[in-house]
Design an enzyme around this catalytic site. Structure first.
Site, PDB file in Angstrom:
ATOM      1  N   ARG A 280      34.915  42.664  45.105  1.00 30.90           N
ATOM      2  CA  ARG A 280      34.244  41.359  44.899  1.00 30.90           C
ATOM      3  C   ARG A 280      33.454  40.755  45.952  1.00 30.90           C
ATOM      4  NH1 ARG A 280      38.368  37.252  42.543  1.00 30.90           N
ATOM      5  NH2 ARG A 280      39.192  37.094  44.599  1.00 30.90           N
ATOM      6  N   ASP A 281      33.104  41.622  46.952  1.00 24.01           N
ATOM      7  CA  ASP A 281      32.086  41.395  48.045  1.00 24.01           C
ATOM      8  C   ASP A 281      31.132  42.409  48.449  1.00 24.01           C
ATOM      9  OD1 ASP A 281      30.540  39.551  49.752  1.00 24.01           O
ATOM     10  OD2 ASP A 281      31.852  39.492  51.136  1.00 24.01           O
TER      11      ASP A 281
END
Length: 190
Positions: free
Chosen positions: A28-29
């Site tokens: 997610r990043d």
């Protein structure tokens, strides 16, 4: 970066993403700053501060987390999303390896989110300079419809990735970058 270097980094990152996704974890990043290159040519994913463990009860998320310029359209729009958002983010990293910066880098965060949500797949500055394999690979990563986007496991079978040289081929790039950084550091006034 050269296409040969991009192939190696892609294969190594996709192996990491495949491992995460096989264990029901989303990064997610994913962005260039969270990819580490070792002096031996190793490539590692880093910074799992926004990662999410998925369960059968919660196999998708909807929270807007990550770094704007690498966010997938479904994240920006607040829709439910799964692990393939990491694949979009990696596609943006691949564009960054080609062009030196992610799409919309010159825009502030709200403006970049609007463009991601409305324009869909970003356009390359000079696509004619890229091989057909790289263009197809990017297309597989950057499908705006998450269901059509390839998984890490599928991308590991893409000809662009399967033609990658051993990771030790990255050593000259890493050594020259270290030397360049050292020279810059030495030139700075005290």
């Amino acid at each position: 970066m050269t296409e040969d270097e991009i192939k190696i980094v892609s294969r190594e990152c996709l192996q990491g993403l495949d491992c995460l996704h096989s264990n029901h974890v989303m990064h997610r990043d994913l962005k260039s700053a969270n990819i580490l290159l070792g002096t031996d040519g190793s490539v590692k994913l880093a910074d799992f501060g926004f990662s999410a463990q998925l369960t059968p009860e919660q196999s998708r998320r909807s929270s807007m987390v990550g770094s704007t310029w690498w966010m997938a359209p479904e994240v920006v729009k607040g829709q439910l999303y799964g692990p393939k958002t990491d694949i979009w983010s990696f596609g943006i990293v691949a564009i960054e390896m080609v062009e030196g910066e992610p799409p919309y880098w010159d825009r502030n965060s709200p403006s970049a989110r609007l463009l991601i949500a409305t324009k869909g797949t970003p356009e390359l500055r000079q696509p004619k300079l890229l091989s057909s394999w790289l263009c197809d690979f990017l297309s597989c990563c950057l499908q705006t419809d998450e269901a059509r986007r390839w998984s890490a496991k599928e991308l590991l079978q893409h000809p662009f990735v399967t033609s990658a040289k051993p990771k030790a081929s990255l050593v000259p790039l890493i050594v020259s970058l270290k030397e360049w950084k050292e020279k810059r550091r030495m030139r700075r006034p005290l």
